[in-house]
Enzyme design. Structure first.
Site, PDB file in Angstrom:
ATOM      1  N   GLY A   1       0.754  -1.247   0.000  1.00 41.71           N
ATOM      2  CA  GLY A   1       0.000   0.000   0.000  1.00 41.71           C
ATOM      3  C   GLY A   1       0.780   1.291   0.000  1.00 41.71           C
TER       4      GLY A   1
ATOM      5  CD  GLU B   1       0.405  -9.257   1.857  1.00 43.51           C
ATOM      6  OE1 GLU B   1      -0.452  -8.620   1.200  1.00 43.51           O
ATOM      7  OE2 GLU B   1       0.102 -10.187   2.618  1.00 43.51           O
ATOM      8  N   PRO B   2       4.718  -5.278  -0.286  1.00 43.07           N
ATOM      9  CG  PRO B   2       6.954  -4.574  -0.287  1.00 43.07           C
ATOM     10  CD  PRO B   2       6.021  -5.569   0.342  1.00 43.07           C
ATOM     11  N   GLY B   3       4.042  -3.760  -3.440  1.00 42.02           N
ATOM     12  CA  GLY B   3       4.060  -3.982  -4.890  1.00 42.02           C
ATOM     13  C   GLY B   3       4.517  -2.707  -5.568  1.00 42.02           C
TER      14      GLY B   3
ATOM     15  CE1 TYR C   1      -8.341   1.281 -10.116  1.00 39.86           C
ATOM     16  CE2 TYR C   1      -6.277   1.507 -11.320  1.00 39.86           C
ATOM     17  CZ  TYR C   1      -7.206   0.723 -10.670  1.00 39.86           C
ATOM     18  OH  TYR C   1      -6.987  -0.617 -10.573  1.00 39.86           O
TER      19      TYR C   1
ATOM     20  CB  CYS D   1     -13.705   2.586 -30.798  1.00 36.98           C
ATOM     21  SG  CYS D   1     -12.765   2.347 -32.298  1.00 36.98           S
ATOM     22  CD  GLU D   2     -14.508   1.726 -24.358  1.00 38.94           C
ATOM     23  OE1 GLU D   2     -15.058   2.469 -23.513  1.00 38.94           O
ATOM     24  OE2 GLU D   2     -14.643   0.504 -24.392  1.00 38.94           O
TER      25      GLU D   2
ATOM     26  CE1 TYR E   1      -1.268  -3.755  -8.685  1.00 40.40           C
ATOM     27  CE2 TYR E   1      -0.169  -1.750  -7.958  1.00 40.40           C
ATOM     28  CZ  TYR E   1      -0.646  -3.014  -7.692  1.00 40.40           C
ATOM     29  OH  TYR E   1      -0.507  -3.545  -6.437  1.00 40.40           O
TER      30      TYR E   1
HETATM   31  N1  LLP Z   1      -1.351  -7.185  -0.742  1.00 38.20           N
HETATM   32  C1  LLP Z   1      -2.643  -7.294  -1.124  1.00 38.20           C
HETATM   33  C2  LLP Z   1      -3.483  -8.271  -0.428  1.00 38.20           C
HETATM   34  C3  LLP Z   1      -3.142  -6.500  -2.159  1.00 38.20           C
HETATM   35  O1  LLP Z   1      -4.420  -6.625  -2.515  1.00 38.20           O
HETATM   36  C4  LLP Z   1      -2.287  -5.575  -2.803  1.00 38.20           C
HETATM   37  C5  LLP Z   1      -2.795  -4.731  -3.879  1.00 38.20           C
HETATM   38  C6  LLP Z   1      -0.949  -5.490  -2.387  1.00 38.20           C
HETATM   39  C7  LLP Z   1      -0.517  -6.305  -1.343  1.00 38.20           C
HETATM   40  C8  LLP Z   1       0.038  -4.563  -3.006  1.00 38.20           C
HETATM   41  O2  LLP Z   1      -0.293  -3.224  -2.826  1.00 38.20           O
HETATM   42  P1  LLP Z   1       0.710  -2.061  -3.309  1.00 38.20           P
HETATM   43  O3  LLP Z   1       1.934  -2.111  -2.440  1.00 38.20           O
HETATM   44  O4  LLP Z   1       1.030  -2.308  -4.729  1.00 38.20           O
HETATM   45  O5  LLP Z   1      -0.085  -0.820  -3.112  1.00 38.20           O
HETATM   46  N2  LLP Z   1      -4.512  -1.575  -9.910  1.00 38.20           N
HETATM   47  C9  LLP Z   1      -4.440  -0.540  -8.899  1.00 38.20           C
HETATM   48  C10 LLP Z   1      -3.854  -1.053  -7.607  1.00 38.20           C
HETATM   49  C11 LLP Z   1      -4.599  -2.245  -7.044  1.00 38.20           C
HETATM   50  C12 LLP Z   1      -3.965  -2.807  -5.788  1.00 38.20           C
HETATM   51  C13 LLP Z   1      -4.602  -4.086  -5.416  1.00 38.20           C
HETATM   52  N3  LLP Z   1      -4.017  -4.734  -4.289  1.00 38.20           N
HETATM   53  C14 LLP Z   1      -3.672   0.640  -9.458  1.00 38.20           C
HETATM   54  O6  LLP Z   1      -3.242   0.590 -10.606  1.00 38.20           O
HETATM   55  O7  LLP Z   1      -3.518   1.668  -8.790  1.00 38.20           O
END
Ligand code: LLP
Length: 418
Positions: A239, A273-275, A316, A342-343, A370
């Site tokens: 997050g 759980e960083p993404g 978003y 086409c949107e 993402y």
């Molecule tokens: N753990 C869980 C259970 C999650 O659902 C997520 C993201 C993460 C970790 C990783 O979160 P992060 O560190 O990346 O914020 N598609 C959207 C973001 C959707 C996130 C969904 N869950 C966007 O492009 O902003």
């Protein structure tokens, strides 16, 4: 060091020019700086080095095998939400014993495979799911390590579509139910309650919502201790936000420091759980201006990338910086950068002041997270190429799809071809 910089007016990723990348691989193309990904991961690792921890990269942010492999080599764990993600981690050389499995709808097939691989933990989101896993583990004669995903009812202050920690969201269970589920798990011979988790949303720019959630989880951990259930880890999800426009999220170091302060002397392992914060700023999407279309109301720059390649602006209203790959002299205009789909929602950025000519290259920044992972074939557009940059070297890590791949899984029933 920032992965992107300008020399003589032209944009570079590490030591590779985006002009050269576009010439070699065509457009649109995603590119990712390997060192930026490594640096972000190592920032987490060093910030956490003095406490027990596991960093489980959220595979959904960018699941390219090469990226998973880079992170696996650094010792990363992984947060997966599907069988596909789990198998990707295995193929990329990730260690299943460092995998946590999240998601509200794990199927029995998915849970069975995860049990076979001896993953680190199942992050459970409902009573029905807990019972289903217990039955599977029982049948297989093994014990499933579990954590209950708590919904702490915290407002992450982010876009409603990526906010997950409010009562009204589908994720997790409230604290009272979590307590009951821990008791069920504790009494079940095929379940082992090892941790507690939450994930309150994405692109969070303040530390307060994280602290609030952590305190909620710590209260539960203490409460459980009084009834003899001792958990070993707290998983706070992902997050942490990044800077797309003028956001000022805490640095990885400051974010972790705030969490560590609350965790002192707890004898608990911290799982994260960083993404996005690992891959977003490492990536860009290069696209070519196909046509300029000035109208009475708007100036449109029609580019060869579209919402199917990068969905975030359309879905978003996300703002991502768009930069000319090579700066040109001339008159600046305010452009809506749009794709060929086409949107009306097919835009990548609106009201961007730039000097543009037909054939120019643009770079959409912050596209490492993402981006490709949410791409589709809408309008029968092949998915684009992905390139990893390492110094001045570039590697093709995702081939551009060819046209026949678009329909290779489709079948015309026999006798219907003419
Ligand atoms: N753990 C869980 C259970 C999650 O659902 C997520 C993201 C993460 C970790 C990783 O979160 P992060 O560190 O990346 O914020 N598609 C959207 C973001 C959707 C996130 C969904 N869950 C966007 O492009 O902003």
């Amino acid at each position: 060091m920032a992965p992107f910089s300008r020399h003589d007016g032209t944009l570079y990723c590490e030591d590779a020019s985006l002009e050269a990348i576009a010439a070699t691989y065509g457009t649109p193309t995603y590119l990712y700086s390997r060192s930026a990904i490594e640096t972000a991961f190592l920032d987490y690792q060093s910030a956490l080095s003095d406490i027990p921890h596991l960093i489980c990269y959220a595979v959904k942010a960018n699941s390219n095998l090469a990226i998973l492999n880079v992170l696996a080599q650094l010792g990363a764990g992984f947060d997966v939400v599907s069988l596909g993600e789990l198998e990707r981690v295995v193929v990329a050389g990730g260690d299943p014993s460092k995998v946590v499995f999240s998601g509200v709808g794990k199927t029995t097939t998915e849970m069975q495979r995860a049990l076979d691989l001896n993953i680190r933990c199942f992050n459970i989101e409902s009573e029905a799911e807990l019972l289903s896993l217990a039955e599977l583990a029982n049948g297989a004669g093994c014990v499933a390590p579990i954590s209950i995903r708590v919904n702490p009812d915290v407002d992450a202050g982010t876009h409603p579509y990526i906010s997950t920690g409010l009562r009204e969201n589908k994720f997790g269970v409230d604290v009272a139910l979590a307590r009951q589920l821990y008791q069920i798990a504790d009494e079940h011979t095929a379940l082992n309650p090892v941790g507690v988790d939450c994930h309150i949303g994405s692109q969070i720019e303040e530390t307060a919502p994280f602290v609030e959630s952590l305190e909620c989880l710590l209260d539960l951990v203490h409460d459980l201790r009084t009834i003899g259930i001792r958990l070993q880890h707290i998983d706070l999800g992902g997050g942490l936000g990044v800077n797309y426009q003028a956001e000022t999220p805490p640095s990885i170091h400051d974010y972790v420091a705030v969490l560590k302060e609350r965790l002192q002397d707890q004898a608990l392992e911290l799982v994260l759980e960083p993404g996005r914060s690992i891959v977003a700023e490492a990536g860009a999407l290069i696209t070519e201006v196909l046509y300029l279309k000035p109208t009475a109301d708007k100036h449109f720059a029609i580019v060869d990338a579209a919402m199917n390649d990068l969905l975030r602006p359309a879905l978003y209203s996300a703002w991502q910086d768009i930069q000319p790959v090579t700066l040109q002299d001339g008159e600046s205009h305010v452009w809506d950068v749009v794709g060929p789909i086409c949107e009306t929602g097919d835009f990548l950025g609106k009201n961007r002041a730039m000097v543009l000519s037909q054939g120019d290259l643009l770079s959409i920044m912050g596209a490492g997270a993402y981006g490709f992972g949410m791409a589709s074939n809408y309008n029968s557009r092949p998915r684009v190429a992905e390139v990893m940059v390492q110094g001045e070297t570039t590697h093709l890590i995702g081939k551009r799809e060819n046209l026949s791949e678009l329909w290779q899984r489709e079948v015309i029933p026999s006798g219907e071809t003419s």
